[in-house]
Design an enzyme around this catalytic site. Structure first.
Site, PDB file in Angstrom:
ATOM      1  N   LYS A  68     -35.106 -13.732 -39.499  1.00 54.41           N
ATOM      2  CA  LYS A  68     -34.651 -12.348 -39.356  1.00 54.41           C
ATOM      3  C   LYS A  68     -35.234 -11.710 -38.086  1.00 54.41           C
ATOM      4  O   LYS A  68     -34.518 -11.082 -37.317  1.00 54.41           O
ATOM      5  CB  LYS A  68     -35.023 -11.533 -40.611  1.00 54.41           C
ATOM      6  N   ASP A 113     -38.969  -4.220 -39.914  1.00 51.72           N
ATOM      7  CA  ASP A 113     -39.145  -5.321 -40.853  1.00 51.72           C
ATOM      8  C   ASP A 113     -39.557  -4.734 -42.201  1.00 51.72           C
ATOM      9  O   ASP A 113     -40.140  -3.642 -42.234  1.00 51.72           O
ATOM     10  CB  ASP A 113     -40.247  -6.249 -40.309  1.00 51.72           C
ATOM     11  N   ARG A 221     -39.293 -21.598 -40.565  1.00 49.59           N
ATOM     12  CA  ARG A 221     -40.715 -21.347 -40.274  1.00 49.59           C
ATOM     13  C   ARG A 221     -41.586 -22.429 -40.933  1.00 49.59           C
ATOM     14  O   ARG A 221     -42.556 -22.905 -40.348  1.00 49.59           O
ATOM     15  CB  ARG A 221     -41.161 -19.975 -40.771  1.00 49.59           C
TER      16      ARG A 221
HETATM   17  N1  LIG Z   1     -32.031 -20.458 -36.705  1.00 51.17           N
HETATM   18  C1  LIG Z   1     -33.178 -20.865 -36.191  1.00 51.17           C
HETATM   19  N2  LIG Z   1     -33.209 -21.842 -35.287  1.00 51.17           N
HETATM   20  C2  LIG Z   1     -34.377 -22.281 -34.799  1.00 51.17           C
HETATM   21  N3  LIG Z   1     -35.589 -21.800 -35.158  1.00 51.17           N
HETATM   22  C3  LIG Z   1     -35.604 -20.825 -36.041  1.00 51.17           C
HETATM   23  C4  LIG Z   1     -34.421 -20.300 -36.601  1.00 51.17           C
HETATM   24  N4  LIG Z   1     -34.738 -19.321 -37.469  1.00 51.17           N
HETATM   25  C5  LIG Z   1     -36.079 -19.234 -37.454  1.00 51.17           C
HETATM   26  N5  LIG Z   1     -36.606 -20.127 -36.610  1.00 51.17           N
HETATM   27  C6  LIG Z   1     -38.029 -20.352 -36.379  1.00 51.17           C
HETATM   28  O1  LIG Z   1     -38.713 -19.963 -37.563  1.00 51.17           O
HETATM   29  C7  LIG Z   1     -39.778 -19.071 -37.263  1.00 51.17           C
HETATM   30  C8  LIG Z   1     -39.730 -17.923 -38.256  1.00 51.17           C
HETATM   31  O2  LIG Z   1     -38.633 -17.083 -37.981  1.00 51.17           O
HETATM   32  P1  LIG Z   1     -38.729 -15.496 -38.150  1.00 51.17           P
HETATM   33  O3  LIG Z   1     -40.112 -15.009 -37.859  1.00 51.17           O
HETATM   34  O4  LIG Z   1     -37.621 -14.953 -37.358  1.00 51.17           O
HETATM   35  O5  LIG Z   1     -38.424 -15.354 -39.682  1.00 51.17           O
HETATM   36  P2  LIG Z   1     -38.296 -14.027 -40.560  1.00 51.17           P
HETATM   37  O6  LIG Z   1     -37.098 -14.207 -41.427  1.00 51.17           O
HETATM   38  O7  LIG Z   1     -38.351 -12.831 -39.691  1.00 51.17           O
HETATM   39  O8  LIG Z   1     -39.545 -14.105 -41.460  1.00 51.17           O
HETATM   40  P3  LIG Z   1     -40.389 -12.880 -42.084  1.00 51.17           P
HETATM   41  O9  LIG Z   1     -39.420 -12.066 -42.844  1.00 51.17           O
HETATM   42  O10 LIG Z   1     -41.389 -13.621 -42.918  1.00 51.17           O
HETATM   43  O11 LIG Z   1     -41.000 -12.198 -40.881  1.00 51.17           O
HETATM   44  C9  LIG Z   1     -39.615 -18.655 -35.813  1.00 51.17           C
HETATM   45  O12 LIG Z   1     -40.790 -18.919 -35.117  1.00 51.17           O
HETATM   46  C10 LIG Z   1     -38.531 -19.520 -35.234  1.00 51.17           C
HETATM   47  O13 LIG Z   1     -39.099 -20.412 -34.305  1.00 51.17           O
END
Ligand SMILES: Nc1ncnc2c1ncn2[C@@H]1O[C@H](COP(=O)(O)OP(=O)(O)OP(=O)(O)O)[C@@H](O)[C@H]1O
Length: 352
Positions: A68, A113, A221
């Site tokens: 996200k 967030d 992640r």
């Molecule tokens: N579609 C994708 N392709 C490649 N890498 C990805 C992808 N989605 C996420 N990642 C990797 O996964 C990690 C976590 O993603 P991110 O921090 O955006 O997740 P999030 O959903 O925001 O989690 P949270 O809600 O816990 O913050 C990032 O460092 C990224 O490198």
């Protein structure tokens, strides 16, 4: 400095956070999986760019680590606009939000967030800001209080939540585009791992990537984190190549089992089976039994266990399926919920 050099020198082990952020895809074209969300979002963004107007506000929902934050950064990059990051818990008072909103530049992307954890007063301020690009600053208290309207620059809000069901309808309805992020399949996680291995200059044959991907709980992640742990193991105990055997041995050592369940997942299932005979049991009781916050059990462990067909959420509480019993090497009782049965997927406060 190139990304590769940034990652390999001078101390690549030094800062896991920095590595994680360096592994984030920067543009929509690099973002792996979530094909429907990607396609829909690219239309929303492209048409906004063509019209020269900020796009509709975007809400993303899904389990932690599905991308996200990454997608919010990509939205700003695709629009060529700066990104301001904050989170629901940081917006305790309306003033905290007003301070951010009043300093946004035109077209800026504001990422909140955990938007479901914002205070009520900040939430109310956000309604007006999202709709009319205006905030009311309240001066004074009690009957003498006056609201002074303040224009703010048109902006795009990107909200992220792990619990879309907790967002009040008036807030949810103000988002023009809602993206539901799903768990990734093994092939997509293999792609994520191949990309990360390349950026980290690691040797990851396909069978090693497959082994890590299938133990990654459908979450990029986690895939990246497991890759780093397997890399440690491969560097210290082997020649450095991450074969299937090396990946399996490393992940067994870190207590990630063949289905990707980690200690918390197994603790939740173990308590459900051994202490509550497979349920039904309420969320809070289950959380106490494993010594965790109910929210951790509900947001971190449960969605994956439900998806794997190991746990069902029912109106009467959490119930283990027959597969859960067999997964932990126990014999399911004759009345256990069949693994093939569709779990009832809804949150009933009475069951919590
Ligand atoms: N579609 C994708 N392709 C490649 N890498 C990805 C992808 N989605 C996420 N990642 C990797 O996964 C990690 C976590 O993603 P991110 O921090 O955006 O997740 P999030 O959903 O925001 O989690 P949270 O809600 O816990 O913050 C990032 O460092 C990224 O490198």
């Amino acid at each position: 400095m190139s990304l590769d050099r940034e990652l390999v020198s001078p101390d690549p082990e030094g800062d896991e956070q920095a590595i994680e952020s360096a592994l984030r895809p920067k543009r929509l074209g690099e973002f792996i999986g979530q094909s429907r969300v990607r396609e829909q979002l690219s239309l929303v963004l492209e048409s906004a760019v063509r019209r020269g107007r900020p796009p509709d506000h975007v809400l993303m929902s899904g389990s932690p680590g599905l991308g996200k934050t990454t997608l919010a950064m990509i939205i700003a990059a695709e629009l060529g606009m700066p990104l301001r990051l904050t989170s629901g818990p940081a917006l305790e008072r309306a003033g905290d939000l007003a301070a951010i909103l009043s300093t946004l530049a035109e077209g800026e992307v504001l990422f909140i967030d955990e938007i479901h954890r914002m205070s009520r007063s900040a939430e109310e301020m956000l309604y007006l800001a999202m709709e009319d690009f205006r905030v009311d600053i309240v001066v004074g208290k009690g009957p003498g209080a006056t609201a002074i309207p303040l224009e703010i620059a048109p902006f795009t809000l990107v909200g992220a939540t792990t619990r879309a069901g907790l967002l009040p309808a008036p807030l949810r309805d103000r988002f023009g585009f809602v993206a539901h992020m799903d768990f990734y399949d093994v092939a997509e996680l293999e792609q994520v791992l191949r990309r990360s291995a390349r950026l980290l200059s690691l040797e990851l044959p396909d069978d090693g990537g497959h082994e890590i991907a299938r133990r990654s709980r459908g979450t990029p992640r986690i895939a990246n984190r497991l890759l780093r742990r397997v890399r440690d193991f491969a560097e210290v105990r082997t020649e450095g190549v991450i074969t299937r055997e090396v990946a399996a041995a490393a992940l067994n050592l870190y207590e990630v089992d063949a289905e990707g369940l980690d200690r918390l997942d197994r603790a939740v299932l173990g308590a459900l089976l051994r202490k509550f005979g497979g349920g039904p049991v309420g969320l809070s009781t289950l959380a106490v039994a494993v010594g965790e916050e109910p929210e951790t059990v509900e947001v971190v462990a449960e969605p994956f266990l439900v998806r794997q067909g190991l746990l069902a959420r029912t109106p009467r509480g959490r119930v283990a399926t027959a597969s859960a019993w067999t997964h932990l090497g126990l014999v399911p009782p004759p009345d256990a919920v069949g693994a093939a049965a569709q779990p009832v997927l809804f949150d009933d406060p009475a069951a919590s």
